[in-house]
Design a protein around this motif. Sequence first.
Motif, PDB file in Angstrom:
ATOM      1  N   GLN A 197       0.843  -1.191   0.000  1.00 56.09           N
ATOM      2  CA  GLN A 197       0.000   0.000   0.000  1.00 56.09           C
ATOM      3  C   GLN A 197       0.881   1.244   0.000  1.00 56.09           C
ATOM      4  OE1 GLN A 197      -2.322  -0.078   3.619  1.00 56.09           O
ATOM      5  NE2 GLN A 197      -0.654  -1.123   4.667  1.00 56.09           N
ATOM      6  N   GLN A 198       0.220   2.385  -0.047  1.00 53.68           N
ATOM      7  CA  GLN A 198       0.942   3.646  -0.113  1.00 53.68           C
ATOM      8  C   GLN A 198       1.979   3.724   1.002  1.00 53.68           C
ATOM      9  OE1 GLN A 198      -1.415   6.916  -1.275  1.00 53.68           O
ATOM     10  NE2 GLN A 198       0.125   8.425  -0.797  1.00 53.68           N
ATOM     11  N   GLY A 199       3.207   4.113   0.611  1.00 54.90           N
ATOM     12  CA  GLY A 199       4.312   4.202   1.549  1.00 54.90           C
ATOM     13  C   GLY A 199       5.309   3.064   1.402  1.00 54.90           C
ATOM     14  N   ASN A 211       0.132   7.833  -7.294  1.00 54.47           N
ATOM     15  CA  ASN A 211      -0.150   7.389  -8.663  1.00 54.47           C
ATOM     16  C   ASN A 211      -0.317   5.879  -8.741  1.00 54.47           C
ATOM     17  OD1 ASN A 211      -0.089   9.986  -9.743  1.00 54.47           O
ATOM     18  ND2 ASN A 211       2.121   9.903 -10.081  1.00 54.47           N
ATOM     19  N   THR A 212       0.490   5.151  -7.985  1.00 48.00           N
ATOM     20  CA  THR A 212       0.351   3.689  -7.971  1.00 48.00           C
ATOM     21  C   THR A 212      -0.961   3.301  -7.294  1.00 48.00           C
ATOM     22  OG1 THR A 212       2.740   3.399  -7.970  1.00 48.00           O
ATOM     23  CG2 THR A 212       1.417   1.519  -7.236  1.00 48.00           C
ATOM     24  N   GLU A 213      -1.263   3.956  -6.180  1.00 45.81           N
ATOM     25  CA  GLU A 213      -2.534   3.679  -5.505  1.00 45.81           C
ATOM     26  C   GLU A 213      -3.712   3.952  -6.432  1.00 45.81           C
ATOM     27  OE1 GLU A 213      -4.729   6.110  -2.261  1.00 45.81           O
ATOM     28  OE2 GLU A 213      -3.487   4.642  -1.186  1.00 45.81           O
ATOM     29  N   ASP A 214      -3.643   5.047  -7.187  1.00 40.41           N
ATOM     30  CA  ASP A 214      -4.711   5.384  -8.123  1.00 40.41           C
ATOM     31  C   ASP A 214      -4.837   4.318  -9.214  1.00 40.41           C
ATOM     32  OD1 ASP A 214      -6.681   7.268  -9.410  1.00 40.41           O
ATOM     33  OD2 ASP A 214      -5.133   7.223 -10.975  1.00 40.41           O
ATOM     34  N   ALA A 215      -3.708   3.841  -9.735  1.00 40.93           N
ATOM     35  CA  ALA A 215      -3.744   2.810 -10.776  1.00 40.93           C
ATOM     36  C   ALA A 215      -4.350   1.520 -10.223  1.00 40.93           C
ATOM     37  CB  ALA A 215      -2.341   2.559 -11.326  1.00 40.93           C
ATOM     38  N   GLU A 257       9.400  -5.261  -5.338  1.00 37.48           N
ATOM     39  CA  GLU A 257       8.054  -5.827  -5.471  1.00 37.48           C
ATOM     40  C   GLU A 257       7.078  -4.772  -5.990  1.00 37.48           C
ATOM     41  OE1 GLU A 257       9.745  -5.775  -2.543  1.00 37.48           O
ATOM     42  OE2 GLU A 257      10.163  -7.864  -2.037  1.00 37.48           O
ATOM     43  N   VAL A 258       7.234  -3.553  -5.497  1.00 36.19           N
ATOM     44  CA  VAL A 258       6.360  -2.462  -5.954  1.00 36.19           C
ATOM     45  C   VAL A 258       6.617  -2.180  -7.436  1.00 36.19           C
ATOM     46  CG1 VAL A 258       5.736  -0.032  -5.650  1.00 36.19           C
ATOM     47  CG2 VAL A 258       6.154  -1.478  -3.643  1.00 36.19           C
TER      48      VAL A 258
END
Length: 150
Positions: free
Chosen positions: A83-85, A115-119, A90-91
């Motif tokens: 998750q964010q942070g 941006n990753t969380e949004d995707a 892996e990310v």
Amino acid sequence: MGDEGSFVREIQQNLMRAGVSLPNYGADGIFGEETERAVMRFQRSYGLAVDGLVGPNTLEQLNQVLNGGSNLNDFPLPSGIFQQGDEGPEVKQIQRALRHVNFDPKGIDGIYGPNTEDAVRRFQSMYSALANDGIYGPNTRRYLNMELDS
């Protein structure tokens, strides 16, 4: 090192499209220290010989990354919850997979930011069985793997 011209500019642009930053000079067409460091980061990320040279193996890997080639199979999606942070290789793989299935996280930098969380949220919104929470976990992994296999 020291090369200049349109080929160098193209390599720089492709590195940036693949998520490797060139913050100081960008695609200026000059193969300097920043470009060499970017090439080395790219090489390290994909398990290539880290020499800072753009040879056949580096070019092939760069083309595979940009064209959504089979390189995703070489880096399976991680298990666990992200998750964010969160940060790390892996990310990066989650980001690569999202880009491959047309949910661009706006860069492959290994940082699970907004941006990753949004995707991830946009991807999750495609499936009613997934919680649309922007958190990558076992269910999101399963559905992402299905998309990658299709």
